[in-house]
Design a protein around this motif. Structure first.
Motif, PDB file in Angstrom:
ATOM      1  N   PHE A  89      -6.387   8.694   6.582  1.00 28.27           N
ATOM      2  CA  PHE A  89      -5.053   8.241   7.053  1.00 28.27           C
ATOM      3  C   PHE A  89      -4.397   7.297   6.311  1.00 28.27           C
ATOM      4  O   PHE A  89      -3.220   7.089   5.688  1.00 28.27           O
ATOM      5  CB  PHE A  89      -5.231   7.555   8.495  1.00 28.27           C
ATOM      6  N   ALA A  90      -5.094   6.101   5.591  1.00 26.74           N
ATOM      7  CA  ALA A  90      -4.682   5.313   4.699  1.00 26.74           C
ATOM      8  C   ALA A  90      -4.170   5.756   3.485  1.00 26.74           C
ATOM      9  O   ALA A  90      -3.135   5.588   2.771  1.00 26.74           O
ATOM     10  CB  ALA A  90      -5.735   4.220   4.351  1.00 26.74           C
ATOM     11  N   GLU A  91      -5.225   6.865   2.896  1.00 20.59           N
ATOM     12  CA  GLU A  91      -4.779   7.325   1.730  1.00 20.59           C
ATOM     13  C   GLU A  91      -3.519   8.221   1.909  1.00 20.59           C
ATOM     14  O   GLU A  91      -2.801   8.101   0.923  1.00 20.59           O
ATOM     15  CB  GLU A  91      -5.773   8.388   1.476  1.00 20.59           C
ATOM     16  N   LYS A  92      -3.513   8.982   2.816  1.00 19.44           N
ATOM     17  CA  LYS A  92      -1.977   9.675   2.971  1.00 19.44           C
ATOM     18  C   LYS A  92      -1.025   8.898   3.235  1.00 19.44           C
ATOM     19  O   LYS A  92      -0.073   9.215   2.713  1.00 19.44           O
ATOM     20  CB  LYS A  92      -2.544  10.658   3.989  1.00 19.44           C
ATOM     21  N   ALA A  93      -1.278   7.819   4.077  1.00 16.37           N
ATOM     22  CA  ALA A  93       0.084   7.019   4.198  1.00 16.37           C
ATOM     23  C   ALA A  93       0.560   6.614   2.692  1.00 16.37           C
ATOM     24  O   ALA A  93       1.758   6.581   2.476  1.00 16.37           O
ATOM     25  CB  ALA A  93      -0.346   5.816   5.057  1.00 16.37           C
ATOM     26  N   ARG A  94      -0.343   6.142   1.996  1.00 17.83           N
ATOM     27  CA  ARG A  94      -0.211   5.446   0.702  1.00 17.83           C
ATOM     28  C   ARG A  94       0.612   6.710  -0.084  1.00 17.83           C
ATOM     29  O   ARG A  94       1.696   6.551  -0.990  1.00 17.83           O
ATOM     30  CB  ARG A  94      -1.402   5.141  -0.102  1.00 17.83           C
ATOM     31  N   ASP A  95       0.105   7.985   0.009  1.00 19.04           N
ATOM     32  CA  ASP A  95       0.543   9.114  -0.714  1.00 19.04           C
ATOM     33  C   ASP A  95       2.015   9.063  -0.241  1.00 19.04           C
ATOM     34  O   ASP A  95       2.915   9.377  -0.995  1.00 19.04           O
ATOM     35  CB  ASP A  95      -0.178  10.131  -0.376  1.00 19.04           C
ATOM     36  N   LEU A  96       2.301   9.376   1.107  1.00 27.05           N
ATOM     37  CA  LEU A  96       3.622   9.446   1.567  1.00 27.05           C
ATOM     38  C   LEU A  96       4.601   8.503   1.176  1.00 27.05           C
ATOM     39  O   LEU A  96       5.681   8.734   0.665  1.00 27.05           O
ATOM     40  CB  LEU A  96       3.502   9.499   3.008  1.00 27.05           C
ATOM     41  N   ILE A  97       4.169   7.315   1.062  1.00 29.71           N
ATOM     42  CA  ILE A  97       5.196   6.250   0.683  1.00 29.71           C
ATOM     43  C   ILE A  97       5.323   6.106  -0.710  1.00 29.71           C
ATOM     44  O   ILE A  97       6.419   5.920  -1.239  1.00 29.71           O
ATOM     45  CB  ILE A  97       4.520   4.824   1.310  1.00 29.71           C
ATOM     46  N   SER A  98       4.360   6.026  -1.637  1.00 28.79           N
ATOM     47  CA  SER A  98       4.368   5.954  -2.763  1.00 28.79           C
ATOM     48  C   SER A  98       4.727   7.014  -3.670  1.00 28.79           C
ATOM     49  O   SER A  98       5.818   7.197  -4.586  1.00 28.79           O
ATOM     50  CB  SER A  98       2.716   5.414  -3.616  1.00 28.79           C
ATOM     51  N   LYS A  99       4.223   8.222  -3.417  1.00 28.61           N
ATOM     52  CA  LYS A  99       4.351   9.401  -4.087  1.00 28.61           C
ATOM     53  C   LYS A  99       5.639  10.151  -3.392  1.00 28.61           C
ATOM     54  O   LYS A  99       6.424  10.509  -4.438  1.00 28.61           O
ATOM     55  CB  LYS A  99       3.352  10.207  -4.150  1.00 28.61           C
ATOM     56  N   ASP A 100       5.635  10.298  -2.031  1.00 30.21           N
ATOM     57  CA  ASP A 100       6.797  11.084  -1.849  1.00 30.21           C
ATOM     58  C   ASP A 100       8.231  10.342  -1.298  1.00 30.21           C
ATOM     59  O   ASP A 100       9.151  10.898  -1.022  1.00 30.21           O
ATOM     60  CB  ASP A 100       6.409  12.048  -0.219  1.00 30.21           C
ATOM     61  N   LYS A 101       7.862   9.052  -1.407  1.00 32.23           N
ATOM     62  CA  LYS A 101       8.925   7.814  -1.356  1.00 32.23           C
ATOM     63  C   LYS A 101       9.600   8.429   0.158  1.00 32.23           C
ATOM     64  O   LYS A 101      10.983   8.223   0.148  1.00 32.23           O
ATOM     65  CB  LYS A 101      10.044   7.964  -2.305  1.00 32.23           C
ATOM     66  N   VAL A 102       8.811   8.398   1.080  1.00 37.31           N
ATOM     67  CA  VAL A 102       9.454   8.747   2.550  1.00 37.31           C
ATOM     68  C   VAL A 102      10.214   7.285   3.047  1.00 37.31           C
ATOM     69  O   VAL A 102       9.920   6.260   2.481  1.00 37.31           O
ATOM     70  CB  VAL A 102       8.446   9.231   3.531  1.00 37.31           C
TER      71      VAL A 102
END
Lengths: 436, 538, 384, 250
Positions: A89-102
């Motif tokens: 969950f933490a990894e995906k949250a980081r992905d969403l925010i950093s990579k996908d810029k949600v």
């Protein structure tokens, strides 16, 4: 051996250069849509509950786009699967925010998944909408809690059962799965019941592991506990999967709602869909929304949901409504702030008020919890709940319970001068900021 | 106050027994139609009381419908009717006569809401109405209702009922009800002592419950008498509790046996560590779901037959999947048991996700047929039918399996292949075919275990996961390659678990069992029923 | 003696691997901290966090490979050692929060305040000190493995039986840690960490340091494992895997040979867990789930068991795949993972590295060169 | 303890063992003098391998005495201890470390410390190398010293295993069917090898091949149903009517 060491040094140099050259440049995020992250498990043990919420979010985003999106831009859902694995969950949250810029994330179900992503949202300063009833004892600047706090579910439920209408219950079984939500809820309820004059021997607390499937002994214990000559009720914080065998055992051992009613906080329409409800009629649940709620907004919501999922038997439930409220609040706050920048949206959120599905308005409070009505429903033969009682007005979510000794001095207020999630009114200090 | 309410009700009942004039249909109908304007549960309760007071057996139908939530108000003329839902609306019928009274759309009627309290009041009212019923069961229920409420005003009525009662069982219940009422009536000491004895003689939980609440308010000699009666009952109940633990243990053991017995074949006989075993169980459960779903749609009358229909189908479906797995994957891995573990774990993931894609991630509803529902009393033991049937079923499956392995040609060939593949092959046994059949048999057994487990557990894609570790424990504990070991292992672990549970709690109990197994394996690395000698070591 | 022992592990491929790891330990922090975010060479935080996590997984896979690949003990409970190391680290990090916890209680972690506990349980004492915690990171998994292995190997439990009881072990631990009354935070585990050795745990520099520590720990693990398997002890290990009774009749005690490897492997797994926790920010009983241990087995199998590079490649590839799938094609992840399990066992029984080695050997032989005789990576699967 | 116990290298008296009610060894007594080579024959199931299991500590006898070297009660020791006392065993099915080279097989078998930790830091000494060269010569595998043991033929594996026993430097060798699956030439060679070994050690050979037993030219014991049927020279034993009855056939 010298040769070995020399070759090691040589390899080191070669690799260093190769790594330096091979580093790929990152693609720039596109700017023409507003991205919304959806962080719900689609596999693993929690998929059973969370998949529905993903679909609900997709529908809400779809609906909003039909209305022209937000700030003139279309919304785009980014769905990821944290696979019921908490660190993921933490990894995906980081992905969403950093990579996908949600611009915001809607997600999580279990407390532990929320706890796991909290530091990420804090660090990267983004927004999480958390749609599930939970144990409270938390208020974080980046999180908006659209599910019920204990005082929006557990306490009214017990109040109802203590009332004459609810059966004047005098003896209580607090049965739960052994994790934080039931533990806390039961602690709060125990303190609350004692404050209402219930004796310690009239309270039985029982914990079982996740996915517990053999309920024979416990159901018998409940039955025996209930035969002490006083009206007895069970308050169930049993989690998800364990409920089906629990209710089956209850029905088979002939425990009728008229004799020992069971009121549950984690059993909704979705869970009932896996059960033969005929023997369970009359057992209760406390929520802030039932599919059976008779309002136009709800009828429309159900209709859209069934059209969206192309299944005219799909049920709706309370966490879906929480997302409905949360999403609309976010849209309103973004329009109010004129930007999707999380920092500004967080400030704009407080005070935003949107219609809920049960015929009123829910407002975001300074403690990042919302106001909701509390409904008590009885299970019907068709797998729906029928509201038998309802709080007269809206109940504001209380993040720090007044019935726990260590949290009764704490409050949360995220508005400007205070801006604190755990302000101690006795000492006048904000806890999380540290004493040193 | 509920007590007052019950008093009033009983009072009404007595009035009924005394033989008042029967209200005619019209009066009853007026009362019923009053429900249309009743505001709140209290108002409905009052009307229920009035209706019960008429003592008219015709009210039974209406009250029953009210209790099950089938009573509606037709908005157009404010009449109260029974509604049975059908697509898009309801079929309406008269609440007194049961005659069909047309249909209505969902929006044209309004349901009369009931809650638990009201349902209880209705139940008591119905109970009272039936104390004079011709049906002994109804009289028995009525006696039970009065026993629980214990209203002193009911004594004269009860005396009358006792005098005319012919059925000894019902008579006994009536006496007990009377004793219960006597306790509340502040009767003379001698009479009360006799009542206490009568109730103590019942010796069950209800009696205990009643005595406890009496003891709380009693004084002196009577308090002591009640205390003694309580102690006596508690002593008997403690014995029953031990018996109950054994039964629960057997019941848990039978579930473990069902889950593990297929594994005893694939793992124990073939040496394949089948991590997808749980998924075979899950497929069996989903087969049951599909069968029930079709039956519900096309032939609801057959619902009670859904499990017998599902059994062979579940066997075939799971066996078929097992066959595909064996032919597609496992046959390349014989002699490498740890690799079969990896491959079948992969298979289990694929199967879970497939089922999740096909049926959705949520639980599916598998109902209990009527013969699997409810419970019966054996002394103070509540034995639920579904558990009893599962125990019986597990033993039948076990016996069949023993028969297949020991008495049929297929079983003989299976054992030959396991013991010496090359020799069996040179004797003309088609070993690949036997492998496939053995694996299919193990999988098929898992499938029918799924039918049984669907009756007590979630039917969700994760169903199998919950049983796989336990199954392995049972097989390893019992001794690999020995069906009897699996049987003994399953029941031992089940009973052990259930005896630990009351003391240690469900979680610690389970941990303790796991640790005991780990320690046991140290002592007997090959399990309970291991073969000894040179041959096994080779 | 130690240096000579470690030098025994050096070999061309191991050198390259060590070089990559050391280079990563140096380069990544530089690219992350010193290179401006606008530069295409900049390494963003999420990549550092992600790869750092993979490296700890790689160390865990390597630890498993030591016992499985080289010694034939298929442990289905290795995640338990990983989690125990993680919990030891988590307990240290919890104690570092001090009065900055939500309830502001300087003596008790939040979840204990929550449960109305009045004082710190005895087993939490000492975790205020970093070095004590680090000792526990190694001692707790090591001791558990030692005791468990001592009993199991002495009773000559092998093969499938051992696998199943290791699974029972991790399952029992999972149930135990789920209990709130155990004093480890129940289902939620330990979280909300603030700093480590006085550095903010979310700071970029700390992340880089943790990354470097993970890379170096893995490098050390590789070096130790490599030296180990090339020593006489390593030969004994393989011998114990292939013909335990032969060893016994030669006068060896295979149980002791195995016990040493098993304990060492548990310690390595514990260290991996300790590095994992500060990077992901949470440790909870889910880490004990039997499925996690099985996944580790798959990483190792995919990469190639009985080789040193294999498990590392496997761990990186499978986890990279998992990250990608769960983001891009969430519904397909379990299909992909399941298919990977099946395909690996059917088509790549020796894993990627094993298959590559075989291909390379065949090519050399075809080219007519002298066949490279080597007993370095014997990965014939032993009979049970 | 009788005089016999103290002088003999191996002393079995009244040994019995049964598995699940089946008596594999029944009141078996056998005495082996230092430096003696003994051949054991007998039909399948006569208890030959079980007897070896008892001597090497793999199986515990239900009753009876087993003494080694005059003083050591073997029933109180396990396999590795017994091996360290100086009893080497070759299995019926050749058991070598297949994924090690021939040389490494011998290295691992060489007498020396058997602990785990010292093995980590072990370096080969000159004396060890020379001993290995010598054994390789003896078992005729010098040319294949760097090959994996798995690559050897069946007969070569048997030899390698005998070589490992030599490296172990035991006082007593138990050799189970050493020539199974060998060519005639190999069989002859093996007989020569064993005779050579027997010059310095005690040896027990279990074998079915009567030609081979004849070549060994030693005292023979015939076992049947777990007990000694006859003992003496090969000619004496093969002349025994009961032996002919149960084993050799008419």
């Amino acid at each position: 051996m010298r040769g070995m060491t020399a070759s090691f040094t040589k390899s080191l140099a070669a690799v260093a250069i190769a790594a330096g050259l091979a580093w790929p440049s990152l693609a720039q995020a596109q700017e023409d849509t507003i991205k919304i992250g959806i962080l719900h498990s689609l596999s693993g043990t929690m998929a059973i509950s969370e998949t529905t919420l993903k679909d609900a979010m997709l529908m809400l985003i779809d609906e909003q786009n039909k209305k022209g999106g937000v700030l003139g831009r279309k919304l785009e859902a980014v769905v990821v699967d944290p696979a019921s694995n908490w660190p993921l969950f933490a990894e995906k949250a980081r992905d969403l925010i950093s990579k996908d810029k949600v611009a915001a994330v809607f997600g999580c179900w279990t407390s532990v998944s929320r706890k796991s992503v909290l530091p990420v949202f804090e660090e990267l300063d983004n927004i999480l909408f958390y749609p599930v009833q939970y144990e409270g004892e938390e208020s974080q600047r980046n999180v908006f809690y659209t599910g019920a706090a204990p005082n929006q579910q557990a306490i009214p439920a017990v109040d109802y059962l203590m009332s004459e209408e609810g059966g004047s219950v005098k003896r209580w079984v607090l049965a739960g799965t052994d994790y934080v939500y039931p533990q806390t809820t039961n602690k709060i309820l125990e303190a609350y019941l004692k404050s209402k004059g219930v004796a310690a021997e009239d309270i039985m607390i029982n914990y079982t592991p996740f996915g517990h499937s053999d309920w024979q002994t416990i159901v018998t214990d409940i039955k025996n506990f209930g035969s002490a000559g006083k009206k007895t009720a069970v308050v169930s914080t049993i989690n998800g999967d364990a409920n089906v065998p629990f209710y089956k055992e209850l029905a088979n051992q002939g425990i009728k709602a008229e004799d020992i009613p069971v009121i549950a906080f984690s059993v909704g329409e979705e869970e009932l869909a896996g059960l033969d409800t005929a023997p369970l009629v009359g057992h209760l649940a406390a929520w802030n929304y039932f599919q059976s709620v008779d309002t136009d907004a709800n009828a429309e919501f159900i209709e859209k949901w069934r059209a969206f999922t192309k299944n005219d038997k799909r049920v709706t439930n309370d966490p879906m409504e929480a997302h409905y409220i949360g999403f609309n609040m976010w849209v309103k706050a973004v329009e109010k702030a004129g930007t999707t920048e999380p920092d500004k949206v967080i400030d704009a959120m407080i005070g935003v008020s949107v219609p809920n599905l049960s015929g009123g308005y829910s407002a975001m409070m300074p403690n990042h919890h919302i106001t909701k009505p509390v409904l008590i429903g009885e299970i019907q033969e068709d797998g729906q709940f029928e509201t038998v009682w309802q709080t007269p007005g809206l109940v504001p979510g209380d993040e720090w319970s007044d019935y726990l000794p260590d949290s009764k001095e704490l409050i949360a207020d995220w508005r400007a001068p205070m801006s604190c999630g755990n302000f101690n009114v006795a000492t006048g200090k904000c806890g999380g900021k540290g004493v040193n | 106050m509920p007590v007052l309410r019950i008093f009033r009700l009983i009072f009404i009942l007595i009035a009924v027994m005394a033989g008042p004039a029967r209200a005619d249909d019209a009066a009853l109908r007026t009362m019923l139609n009053g429900l249309a304007n009743a505001d709140g549960f209290a108002a409905i309760e009052k009307i229920v009381g009035d209706i019960a007071a008429t003592g008219d057996p015709k009210a039974e139908r209406a009250l029953g419908a009210l209790s099950s939530g089938d009573l509606y108000v037709r908005k157009a003329d404010k009449t109260v009717l029974i509604g049975k839902s059908k697509t898009g609306g309801y079929v309406l019928s008269d609440p007194l006569t049961g005659d069909v009274a047309g249909e209505a759309k969902r929006s044209e009627v309004e349901k009369i809401k009931v809650n638990n309290t009201l349902r209880r009041v209705v139940r008591e009212a119905l109970g009272g109405l039936t104390l004079a019923s011709v049906d002994p069961r109804a009289r028995l229920n009525a006696a039970e209702t009065i026993f629980k409420s214990g209203d002193p005003h009911a004594i004269p009525t009860l005396d009358a009922a006792i005098a005319r009662e012919t059925d000894p069982a019902v008579k006994e219940r009536l006496m007990e009800a009377r004793a219960s009422a006597t306790l509340k009536a502040q009767a003379p000491v001698a009479e009360t002592t006799a009542a206490l004895e009568t109730i103590a003689g019942r010796g069950d939980r209800e009696a205990l419950s009643l005595l406890k609440s009496y003891e709380a308010g009693a004084q002196g000699e009577l308090k002591d008498a009640a205390g003694a009666a309580i102690a006596k009952i508690e002593q008997t109940l403690a014995l029953w509790a031990a018996g109950q633990n054994v039964w629960y243990g057997i019941s848990l053991g039978s579930v473990l046996l069902l889950a593990a017995v297929g594994l005893a074949i694939t793992f124990g006989v073939m040496g394949v560590i089948n991590m997808a075993h749980g998924e075979m169980v899950m497929i069996g459960a989903y087969t049951t779901f599909v069968v029930q779903d079709l039956i519900r749609q096309y032939s609801p009358d057959l619902f009670d037959w859904s499990l017998p229909i599902a059994l062979p189908l579940a066997f075939l479906v799971s066996a078929g999947v097992g066959l595909i797995i064996e032919r597609g994957i496992i046959r390349f891995l014989y002699g490498r048991p740890l690799e079969t573990l990896l491959a079948t774990w992969g298979v289990s993931l694929v199967l879970q996700q497939t089922v999740r894609s096909l049926f959705g991630p949520t639980n599916r509803e598998v109902g209990n047929p009527s013969w699997m529902s409810g419970a019966f009393q054996l002394g103070e033991l509540t034995i639920t039918w579904n558990r009893l049937w599962i125990v019986v079923f597990a033993l039948i499956v076990f016996a069949l399996l023993l028969y297949v392995l020991n008495r049929t040609a297929l079983g003989l060939q299976m054992r030959a292949v396991t013991q010496n593949r090359r020799m069996a092959s040179s004797m003309g046994i088609r070993t690949p075919w036997i492998d496939a059949m053995t694996f299919a048999l193990g999988s098929g057994i898992a499938g029918i275990a799924g039918v049984a487990l669907s009756q007590i557990d979630n039917v969700s894609p994760d169903l199998g996961q919950g049983y796989i570790i336990d199954s392995f424990m049972v097989v390893v504990f019992g001794g690999v390659g020995n069906l009897w070991g699996t049987l003994v292992g399953a029941f031992t672990l089940g009973v052990l678990n259930k005896f630990l549970e009351p003391y240690a709690g469900a979680v610690l109990g389970k941990i303790a069992v796991l640790i005991l197994i780990i320690l046991f394996i140290q002592k007997r690395p090959r399990g309970l029923f291991a073969l000894k000698g040179r041959a096994v070591e080779a | 003696m130690i240096t000579r022992f470690l030098a025994g592990g050096l070999e061309r491929r191991i050198n390259i691997l060590l070089a990559i790891l050391v280079a990563a330990a140096v380069l990544v922090p530089v690219l992350h901290l010193a290179v401006p975010a606008s530069s295409p060479l900049h390494m963003p935080t999420y990549v550092v966090a992600l790869v750092g996590k993979y490296l700890t997984y790689a160390l865990l896979a390597l630890a498993l490979d030591l016992v499985w690949g080289f010694c034939g003990i298929l442990s289905l409970g290795h995640a338990a050692f990983f989690a125990l190391g993680g919990y030891a680290m988590g307990m240290y990090l919890m104690r570092q929060i001090g009065a900055r916890s939500v309830y502001g209680n300087p003596d008790l972690p939040d979840f204990m305040v929550f449960l109305n506990w009045k004082e710190l349980p005895w087993f939490w004492h000492g975790f205020d000190h970093f070095w004590f915690a680090m000792l526990m990171v190694m001692a707790v998994p090591g001791l558990l493995a030692f005791v468990f292995g001592w009993f199991a190997f002495r009773s000559r439990i092998t093969g499938v039986y051992l696998s199943i009881i290791t699974q029972a072990l991790t399952y029992a631990l999972m149930l135990a840690f789920f209990r709130n009354n155990m004093g480890f935070g129940g289902n939620n585990g330990l979280t909300d960490f603030k700093d480590i050795l006085g550095f903010n745990i979310q700071a970029d520099a700390t992340r880089s340091a943790l990354f470097a520590a993970s890379a170096l720990a893995l490098a050390l693990g590789v070096l130790v494992t490599s030296a180990l398997v090339r020593s006489k002890y390593g030969k004994l290990l393989i011998a114990a895997r292939d013909a335990e009774s032969r060893m016994r009749f030669l006068g060896y005690r295979p149980e002791n040979i195995k016990l040493f490897a098993f304990t060492l492997s548990a310690v390595m797994a514990g260290i991996a867990g300790a590095l994992y926790v500060p990077q992901v920010g949470i440790i909870n009983p889910g880490e004990f789930a039997p499925a996690n241990s099985i996944e580790v087995v798959v990483w190792t199998a995919v990469g190639g068991r009985g080789t040193i590079i294999g498990p590392i490649i496997g761990a990186l590839l499978v986890n990279g795949g998992k990250s990608w799938f769960t983001g891009a094609l969430p519904e397909l992840w379990l299909f992909a993972l399941g298919a990977l399990f099946i395909a690996t066992t059917l088509f790549l029984p020796k894993g990627i590295v094993g298959a590559w080695e075989e291909w390379w050997k065949q090519r050399r032989e075809r080219d007519g060169r002298a066949p490279m005789m080597s007993a370095r990576n014997p990965i014939e699967s032993p009979a049970e | 303890m009788s005089a016999k116990t103290t002088t003999s290298i191996l002393y079995l008296d009244g040994v019995s063992v049964s598995f699940d009610g089946f008596r594999a060894i029944n009141n078996l007594s056998l005495v082996l003098e230092p430096g003696e080579m003994r051949a054991i024959i007998g039909p399948n199931g006569a208890g030959k391998t079980t007897m070896m299991d008892i001597i090497t500590g793999k199986t515990r006898p239900d009753e009876g005495e087993v003494f080694f070297d005059g003083r050591v009660d073997l029933t109180k020791h396990d396999e590795s201890e017994i091996a360290m006392l100086g009893i080497g065993r070759k299995f019926q099915k050749p058991t070598v470390f297949e994924s090690h080279t021939v040389e490494d097989n011998l290295v691992l078998a060489l007498a020396g410390p058997r602990k785990a930790i010292p093995a980590l830091f072990h370096r080969q000494t000159k004396a060890e190398r020379e001993r290995i060269d010598e054994i390789l010569q003896t078992i005729r595998l010098t040319a294949r010293r760097d090959e994996l043991a798995a690559a050897l033929s069946h007969g070569q594996k048997q030899w390698l295993e005998i070589g490992m026993l030599l490296a172990q430097d035991p006082k007593l060798l138990l050799v189970d069917e050493p020539v199974a699956g060998m060519t005639d030439a190999e069989t002859e060679e093996t007989a020569r090898l064993l005779r050579e070994i027997a010059q310095t050690r005690s040896v027990i050979v279990v074998e079915h091949d009567m030609q081979f037993v004849r070549e060994l030219d030693v005292k023979v014991t015939c076992l049947h149903e777990g007990t000694v049927l006859a003992e003496g020279s090969l000619d004496q034993v093969s002349g025994d009517s009961r032996v002919i009855e149960v084993y050799l056939g008419r």
